[in-house]
Design a protein around this motif. Structure first.
Motif, PDB file in Angstrom:
ATOM      1  N   LEU A 118      31.699  39.895  36.616  1.00  0.00           N
ATOM      2  CA  LEU A 118      33.139  39.584  36.933  1.00  0.00           C
ATOM      3  C   LEU A 118      34.182  40.284  36.099  1.00  0.00           C
ATOM      4  O   LEU A 118      35.198  40.851  36.628  1.00  0.00           O
ATOM      5  CB  LEU A 118      33.664  38.221  36.786  1.00  0.00           C
ATOM      6  N   THR A 158      33.142  44.483  37.000  1.00  0.00           N
ATOM      7  CA  THR A 158      33.308  44.997  38.288  1.00  0.00           C
ATOM      8  C   THR A 158      34.582  44.709  39.120  1.00  0.00           C
ATOM      9  O   THR A 158      35.168  45.413  39.853  1.00  0.00           O
ATOM     10  CB  THR A 158      32.266  44.307  39.225  1.00  0.00           C
ATOM     11  N   TYR A 159      35.321  43.568  38.505  1.00  0.00           N
ATOM     12  CA  TYR A 159      36.677  43.192  39.369  1.00  0.00           C
ATOM     13  C   TYR A 159      37.600  43.129  38.242  1.00  0.00           C
ATOM     14  O   TYR A 159      38.557  43.899  38.365  1.00  0.00           O
ATOM     15  CB  TYR A 159      36.444  41.779  39.863  1.00  0.00           C
ATOM     16  N   LEU A 199      39.903  46.433  38.657  1.00  0.00           N
ATOM     17  CA  LEU A 199      40.840  46.191  39.585  1.00  0.00           C
ATOM     18  C   LEU A 199      42.177  47.064  39.309  1.00  0.00           C
ATOM     19  O   LEU A 199      42.862  47.817  39.839  1.00  0.00           O
ATOM     20  CB  LEU A 199      41.483  44.852  40.027  1.00  0.00           C
ATOM     21  N   THR A 209      43.254  48.874  49.518  1.00  0.00           N
ATOM     22  CA  THR A 209      41.810  48.568  49.937  1.00  0.00           C
ATOM     23  C   THR A 209      41.549  49.481  51.354  1.00  0.00           C
ATOM     24  O   THR A 209      42.600  49.644  52.054  1.00  0.00           O
ATOM     25  CB  THR A 209      41.378  47.528  49.943  1.00  0.00           C
ATOM     26  N   PRO A 242      39.078  48.079  46.548  1.00  0.00           N
ATOM     27  CA  PRO A 242      37.965  47.161  46.110  1.00  0.00           C
ATOM     28  C   PRO A 242      37.055  46.650  47.455  1.00  0.00           C
ATOM     29  O   PRO A 242      37.704  46.746  48.445  1.00  0.00           O
ATOM     30  CB  PRO A 242      38.203  46.324  45.190  1.00  0.00           C
ATOM     31  N   LEU A 295      36.421  43.840  48.960  1.00  0.00           N
ATOM     32  CA  LEU A 295      37.018  42.445  48.969  1.00  0.00           C
ATOM     33  C   LEU A 295      36.154  41.462  49.520  1.00  0.00           C
ATOM     34  O   LEU A 295      35.995  40.159  49.009  1.00  0.00           O
ATOM     35  CB  LEU A 295      38.127  42.307  49.907  1.00  0.00           C
ATOM     36  N   ILE A 340      34.234  39.696  46.500  1.00  0.00           N
ATOM     37  CA  ILE A 340      34.845  38.955  45.319  1.00  0.00           C
ATOM     38  C   ILE A 340      34.367  37.573  45.252  1.00  0.00           C
ATOM     39  O   ILE A 340      34.408  36.722  46.169  1.00  0.00           O
ATOM     40  CB  ILE A 340      36.235  39.164  45.352  1.00  0.00           C
ATOM     41  N   ILE A 346      39.959  35.532  39.821  1.00  0.00           N
ATOM     42  CA  ILE A 346      40.260  36.875  40.229  1.00  0.00           C
ATOM     43  C   ILE A 346      41.219  36.807  41.617  1.00  0.00           C
ATOM     44  O   ILE A 346      42.236  37.612  41.444  1.00  0.00           O
ATOM     45  CB  ILE A 346      38.995  37.474  40.950  1.00  0.00           C
ATOM     46  N   ARG A 347      41.301  35.794  42.442  1.00  0.00           N
ATOM     47  CA  ARG A 347      42.289  35.882  43.660  1.00  0.00           C
ATOM     48  C   ARG A 347      43.496  35.258  43.241  1.00  0.00           C
ATOM     49  O   ARG A 347      44.656  35.784  43.696  1.00  0.00           O
ATOM     50  CB  ARG A 347      41.651  34.779  44.742  1.00  0.00           C
TER      51      ARG A 347
END
Length: 994
Positions: free
Chosen positions: A701, A704-705, A709, A722, A739, A741, A744, A754-755
């Motif tokens: 998490l 990668t995100y 981001l 995106t 990314p 999506l 996620i 993350i959202r």
């Protein structure tokens, strides 16, 4: 011993490679499945590069029956039919081996293991060779000695293994290697239909042989046994002895051992190069011949014909026939395969028993009448046939590509473009990212063989002025625009104030509909359909790296040729694909769904979505704390600190210190396998496995995100843009990158956060999420017409509770949470053709119970079973499955005689129409919503799509109108017999809205 001989069991390696790639096969642009060829070649190259043999040979079985069939008529009688893809691949593999000047070894009446066994022992007897029998087959253990070994090549993460006497004795828990035969004789072999003695498996066989030494001694001492085991040994004694004979590898095959013929030689490079090109093995070609090797223009290996059209998807063979039709109009293979596992090589060198074979030796008859000739295929000099499909290039085809670099020429070109019903265009830019890129030039074509290139300078004002000259023709709705990956070019022009209007024809998307599982790159399509090799981009700017140029650095005339060629070739591909769309009834899907969606996705991508960097920074800090905490908990359980990210150290902790699994597997590097699947099985047994999975998820998490981001935020407008892919998933679903999506994670609290970072562009806006509810199950209900499912969906009854009530035979009010959970799993599993084994794995219940649940489900939902059977039968007849709008998923193995391949295709036949129809529905909804928002000049914007969900930056003043219309459009995008439902929410971020 200074010489190393490798003898390869071809069919064992080919079958292993086929099933390794079974779920994601490698398919060429001409529809050939090259999976087992690729896997075989990888194994062969692994040996050549790492083991460096001095001598090598490849052994094949033949179509003729062997002496074992004479001993036992039912030998191998239960084998499934050979997969068609293997049948087609074998001639290619033989040609490649020949082109590498490696001998093919075979003899009618004997199997490959007999040939390998005989040659290995003869090589050993010379005292000069260390011999390796390259095979995954366990039977070869009976042959190992001080100079003969088994070489099991690397496979599915497991490293290559060399097995000698010690390893074989340990593997079977025996005292002598010849006892392998006794164990095999006792336990039998279901694959080869060797019966064995009933009731005796591997472990029992090991114990009996450890006690008695041989099958013969066991039969003689049967009085020492008890009960049913004694009865079986007495009653099936002869069957056990026969099984031992069948399992024995014979070492007296009349085939010569000729070290000179087996010696590693130089490759036939032109022939090998042509084969690699034919099979589209670009990297393998580089490994074999060197990255810079170019074959002589006339060199090409003979190519086997394509498989019979009867097993091919409807429409597909006709498409290929346009590329490489056979003179007779048939698609027959050049070999008679009969019912065997392999084929006979058409050109052979017969050799009398005991003789030596040399490359120039051809013996037409055997000296002694009645003596069985041996065949040792030896590479020989042949005249390579001339290329039958030598590709054209820019240097061999007449063309007229012109530079348009003055105001007068640009005005003239714009005028002539305005007179056309359609034209093709392409853009040259500074980057593959359209949001960040600048225009370098535009190319146009409206007649085959003729194209124009308009350079665009770096100065923004000058560039804008040049683009404005063509604004009128781009925005003329009466002119169709043609291109390859048009979304990219449309995005570029939007940045220069140009809104491309009129009907579109994207060759990439046309080919995606025609051949959804092929590659849609323009160069590949040009080679396949036009027999033309375009100029490579690397020829202009070089390979990726610090020294790679930009298009602005390249000599102008080279850019003219390259860019104009792109437009010209794309125009020609359009003329090729248009009739194919018509023939396959794909025009409506192409014109009304895929093409309008291009502009929708271009607007979404250009709009982008704002990301709250502070929220991400806060989450990153929280994850740091979480990671350290879980890390410490793992250290406490393990009893020491170690690098959790190191598979080596983790494996030692789990399997050596904590001894979680005595049968722990190792990877090709010799380390323990510690993947998610392994840990998931261990998490109920030991807490540390769960903690490690938690640790990995938190690290993923963060890396990668959460930390990645912010790096994707555009410098131009501060948003993330995106990229949505229309031509990737064969089912028709959209995917996304930079990314991604779709991936996620949202099932864990930290993943959901993350959202939270995806926010509205300003305080005047709010995030709105609209998601289809159980769309695939509703489509199944509509397609099957099942009354229970339709009643549940159309009357607002929870479908999983309704299903549980039916399957478990209880009133709805008495359905427990566990029943509903099981029903939910089977509801969604049915769409994917779930098996009893799969359901048992998911629910963690015995397979018998899972099978009973599936049987009960189909008894209660007979219409669903009927639909599934009907769908599979339809796919068998036409070779493809189809969505409600006619989107096709070709199922190459739906009529395969191989059960594994066929069942995989049958599952796709059930799933593809449902998942594809869901994709069609979402796409139509996106187009209609986009049209509605534009027609009403809304300030709100559609900014994301993920799976079955649409996300909007909704202006607060438009929220009610937007919600109402989005809900109505989504529910009615494709009218069906089932009621569609959406879930629509709003919030100050994506998490709140969803």
């Amino acid at each position: 011993m200074n010489r190393k001989l490798f003898l390869l069991d071809a069919m064992a390696l080919i079958y292993r490679a086929h099933f390794a790639f079974n779920k994601s096969p490698r398919i060429t642009t001409r529809g050939l499945n090259t999976s087992c060829i690729f896997g075989f070649m990888n194994s062969l190259l692994e040996v050549l590069t790492k083991e460096k043999p001095t001598h090598i040979g490849v052994a094949f079985d033949t179509s003729k029956k062997t002496f074992r069939h004479e001993q036992f008529e039912q030998y191998k009688a239960n084998r499934q039919s050979q997969p068609e893809d293997i049948t087609v691949a074998i001639p290619y593999i033989k040609q490649i081996v020949e082109a590498m000047n490696i001998p093919l070894l075979w003899l009618d009446g004997y199997e490959a293991d007999d040939i390998i066994g005989t040659l290995s022992q003869k090589a050993c007897a010379t005292g000069e060779f260390e011999t390796y029998m390259m095979t995954p087959d366990k039977d070869y253990g009976q042959l190992v000695n001080d100079c003969v070994f088994i070489y099991k090549p690397a496979f599915m993460g497991k490293p290559a293994e060399k097995l000698g006497v010690t390893e074989i004795l340990d593997r079977w828990q025996i005292e002598r290697v010849d006892q392998v035969i006794d164990i095999l004789g006792l336990m039998g072999d279901a694959v080869d239909n060797i019966p064995g003695i009933p009731g005796i498996g591997e472990k029992t066989a090991q114990k009996l042989i450890a006690e008695f030494g041989t099958i013969e001694n066991l039969i003689a001492g049967a009085d020492k046994l008890k009960g049913k085991q004694k009865e079986n040994v007495v009653n099936f004694a002869q069957q056990g002895l026969l099984s031992k004979q069948l399992a024995t590898i014979h070492l007296d095959v009349p085939i010569p051992f000729d070290p000179e013929a087996l010696q590693l030689k130089e490759y036939d490079k032109p022939r090998l190069s042509a084969l690699m090109d034919e099979l589209e093995f670009r990297q393998l070609k580089g490994r074999l011949l060197g990255a810079d090797y170019e074959a002589a223009p006339a060199a090409k290996a003979a190519t086997p014909a394509k498989p019979s059209a009867k097993a091919a998807p409807a429409g597909q063979m006709d498409l290929f026939a346009q590329v490489a039709p056979t003179p007779s109009g048939t698609q027959d293979l050049p070999f008679d395969f009969g019912d065997s596992d392999t084929t006979d090589q058409p050109v052979r060198v017969p050799v009398a028993s005991g003789a030596s074979a040399t490359p120039d030796q051809v013996v037409t008859e055997v000296a002694n009448e009645g003596e069985q000739p041996a065949f040792l295929d030896v590479p020989y000099e042949t005249e390579t046939p001339e290329l039958s499909d030598s590709r054209q290039t820019i240097h061999t085809v007449r063309h007229d590509y012109r530079l348009v670099d003055t105001p007068e020429l640009r005005q003239d070109l714009a005028y002539y473009l305005s007179l056309q019903e359609s034209f093709c265009f392409d853009s040259e830019t500074t980057s593959v990212d359209p949001v960040e890129a600048d225009l370098v030039g535009l190319s146009f074509a409206y007649r085959k063989g003729e194209a124009f290139y308009v350079p665009v300078p770096a100065d923004k004002d000058e560039a804008q002025a040049i683009v404005d000259v063509f604004k009128g023709v781009f925005e003329n709705p009466a002119i169709r625009k043609i291109g390859q990956n048009l979304k990219y070019d449309i995005l570029m022009l939007k940045k220069y104030g140009v809104e491309v209007q009129g009907k579109l024809f994207d060759t990439m998307l046309a080919h995606y509909l025609i051949e959804p599982e092929q590659r849609h790159n323009m160069d590949i399509m040009a080679m396949t359909y036009l027999n033309y090799q375009p100029v490579s981009i690397e020829e202009l700017i070089g390979k990726k790296g610090p020294k790679q140029l930009t298009m602005r650095d390249v000599e102008m005339q080279k850019v003219v040729e390259y860019a104009a060629e792109d437009a010209d070739i794309t125009l020609q591909l359009k003329e090729t694909f248009a009739p194919l769309l018509e023939k396959d009834s794909l025009n409506k899907l192409f014109e009304q769904v895929e093409m309008p969606l291009v502009n929708v996705l271009a607007d979404i991508e250009l709009e982008g979505v704002r990301v709250d960097q502070k929220a991400l920074a806060d989450l990153s800090a929280t994850l740091d704390v979480d990671i350290r905490q879980v890390q410490q908990e793992i250290y406490t359980i393990a009893g020491s600190e170690f690098n959790i990210g190191s598979p080596k150290q983790l494996g030692e902790i789990l399997f050596e210190r904590l001894k979680l699994d005595k049968n722990a597997k190792k990877t090709r590097t010799g380390q323990y396998a510690t993947g998610e699947e392994i840990l998931s099985k261990l998490e109920e047994e030991h807490e540390i496995a769960r903690k490690i999975l938690d640790y990995r998820e938190l690290v993923k998490l963060k890396n990668t995100y959460v930390d990645a981001l912010p790096l994707l935020i555009s410098k131009r407008d501060g948003r993330i843009h995106t990229s949505f892919n229309q031509a990737v998933a064969a089912t028709g679903r959209l995917s996304s990158t930079n990314p991604n999506l779709q991936n996620i994670p949202i099932r864990t609290p930290r993943g959901k956060e993350i959202r939270k970072a995806f926010v509205p562009r300003s305080d005047e806006f709010v995030i709105m999420s609209a998601d289809y509810s159980q769309i695939e199950l509703r489509i199944m209900a509509a397609f099957s017409g099942d009354p229970t499912m339709l009643d549940a969906f159309n009357n607002g009854i929870d479908i999983h509770t309704s299903t549980a009530s039916k399957v478990f035979g209880v009133p709805i009010a008495e359905v427990t949470g566990d029943m509903r959970r099981k029903a939910k799993t089977i509801n969604f599993g049915i769409i994917y053709g779930i098996s009893a084994f799969g359901l048992s794995q998911r629910l963690k219940i015995p397979r018998k119970e899972a099978a009973r649940i599936i049987d009960d489900y189909f008894a209660q939902f007979a219409a669903v079973k009927g639909y599934m059977d009907e769908t599979i039968e339809k796919a068998r007849n036409c070779g493809y499955a189809e969505t409600i709008l006619g989107r096709r998923r070709y199922l190459r193995d739906i009529n395969s005689r191989n059960q594994t391949d066929r069942q995989f295709a049958e599952r796709n036949a059930i799933n593809a129409p449902i998942q594809g129809s869901a994709a069609d529905m979402l796409k139509i909804a996106m187009i209609q919503i986009h049209d509605f928002m534009q027609a009403n000049h809304l300030k709100s914007k559609m900014i994301l799509t993920v799976h079955d969900e649409l996300v909007f930056d909704a202006h607060r003043s438009e929220l009610d109108m937007l919600r109402e219309n989005v809900d109505h459009i989504m529910r009615n995008a494709i009218p069906m017999a089932v009621k569609m439902e959406t879930g629509i929410g709003t919030g100050d971020n994506w998490l709140e809205a969803h």
